[in-house]
Design an enzyme around this catalytic site. Structure first.
Site, short mmCIF file in Angstrom:
data_model
loop_
_atom_site.label_atom_id
_atom_site.label_comp_id
_atom_site.label_asym_id
_atom_site.label_seq_id
_atom_site.Cartn_x
_atom_site.Cartn_y
_atom_site.Cartn_z
N ASP A 67 29.63 -14.53 38.11
CA ASP A 67 30.74 -13.66 38.51
C ASP A 67 31.60 -14.31 39.56
O ASP A 67 31.08 -14.92 40.52
CB ASP A 67 30.17 -12.36 39.12
N GLU A 107 31.83 -1.53 30.58
CA GLU A 107 30.86 -0.80 31.42
C GLU A 107 31.22 0.67 31.53
O GLU A 107 32.36 1.03 31.85
CB GLU A 107 30.80 -1.44 32.82
O1 KIV Z 1 27.43 -7.91 38.41
C1 KIV Z 1 26.84 -7.52 37.39
O2 KIV Z 1 25.62 -7.48 37.29
C2 KIV Z 1 27.66 -7.09 36.26
C3 KIV Z 1 26.97 -6.38 35.15
C4 KIV Z 1 26.78 -4.97 35.52
C5 KIV Z 1 27.69 -6.53 33.88
O3 KIV Z 1 28.84 -7.26 36.28
#
Ligand code: KIV
Length: 290
Positions: free
Chosen positions: A108, A207
């Site tokens: 991310d 989500e």
């Molecule tokens: O940060 C995370 O774990 C996510 C998932 C919920 C898809 O973005």
């Protein structure tokens, strides 16, 4: 010509089980996921934040691991994902890459690391790829993030998009409400899905959206949809590992299925260890040197 030891020759159309252990000597790629979509093959994704856990999931055959910024609330003790920094994401992602051999590792981009400018997004995505060694990045937002996705993809960075409930916007949402309810919100979700696909995302997380809407997005999408709280009609499913393994304290969201109760198991082990130390039964002779 001999195949390179790093890039073993692959038949153009390898069998569908390739995602789940058919190919053990290379990582799963975004091409494999595109093929899975064409073949209607469903796949699972889990989050991971450290080498040890990531290694377990890799050996179990989970084809895609997400170093989610959910590390903020699931691993680092924050209340939300908002405080997570790039340095933390690089450190956690590098550990997950080191602990795995097969899984495609997606990291991310945390809050504030890509919204300022395309140059900022490029700089931070490149850090995750060069310093941590991940194979793809994920960022939140549909239409609003399309230009950024396009630039990263043009630069050769595979991008997973994330729409619907985007946890980095928790304060704007005032919590974690289900998204896409009502005609206008549903149309916005469909526009967001189209925008990220056109921008070149290789997959999109949906989500907390109604199951019927997630299935509709999936039907119209040429890229794999990854559901979390999106019902059973998406191409893939993702769960946060601490939720699915029963490590999370207290209530978990309705969409979580708990496959183990690790919190209770660990607590029992810790209690038993402390009791053995207190009554002198540990260490025994079998744990001691002559
Ligand atoms: O940060 C995370 O774990 C996510 C998932 C919920 C898809 O973005």
């Amino acid at each position: 010509m001999n195949a390179s030891p790093l890039q073993p020759a692959q038949p153009q159309d390898a069998p569908a089980q390739a995602l789940y252990g058919g190919v053990t000597n290379r990582r799963v790629t975004v091409r494999d996921l595109a093929k899975a979509k064409r073949q209607g093959e469903r796949w699972a994704m889990l989050t991971a934040y450290d080498a040890l856990t990531a290694g377990v999931f890799d050996e179990a055959g989970i084809p895609v691991l997400l170093v989610g910024d959910s590390a903020g609330n699931c691993h680092l003790g924050y209340e939300t994902t908002v405080p997570v920094t790039m340095d933390q994401m690089v450190m956690l992602s590098a550990a997950v890459v080191r602990g795995t051999r097969r899984a495609l590792v997606v990291a991310d981009l945390p809050f504030g690391s890509y919204q300022e400018s395309p140059a900022q997004a490029m700089h931070n995505a490149a850090r995750l790829m060069k310093e941590a060694g991940v194979q793809a990045v994920k960022l939140e937002g549909g239409e609003r993030s399309a230009r950024t996705i396009e630039l990263l993809v043009e630069a050769g960075i595979p991008v997973m998009a994330h729409i619907g409930l985007t946890p980095q916007s928790v304060h704007a949402f005032g919590g974690y409400p289900v998204q896409g309810r009502g005609d206008e919100a549903a149309h916005q979700l469909l526009r967001d899905a189209k925008a990220v696909q056109q921008a070149g995302a290789f997959a999109v997380v949906l989500e907390a959206v109604p199951a019927e809407l997630a299935a509709q997005v999936t039907e119209h999408s040429a890229i794999p949809t990854v559901g979390i709280g999106g019902g059973n009609g998406t191409d893939a499913q993702v769960l946060v590992w601490t939720d699915f393994a029963g490590m999370t304290a207290g209530r978990v969201p309705k969409f979580v299925k708990q496959y183990a109760n690790l919190r209770a198991t660990l607590a029992q082990a810790a209690t038993a260890f402390a009791a053995d130390v207190r009554d002198g039964s540990f260490p025994g002779p079998e744990h001691s040197f002559e």
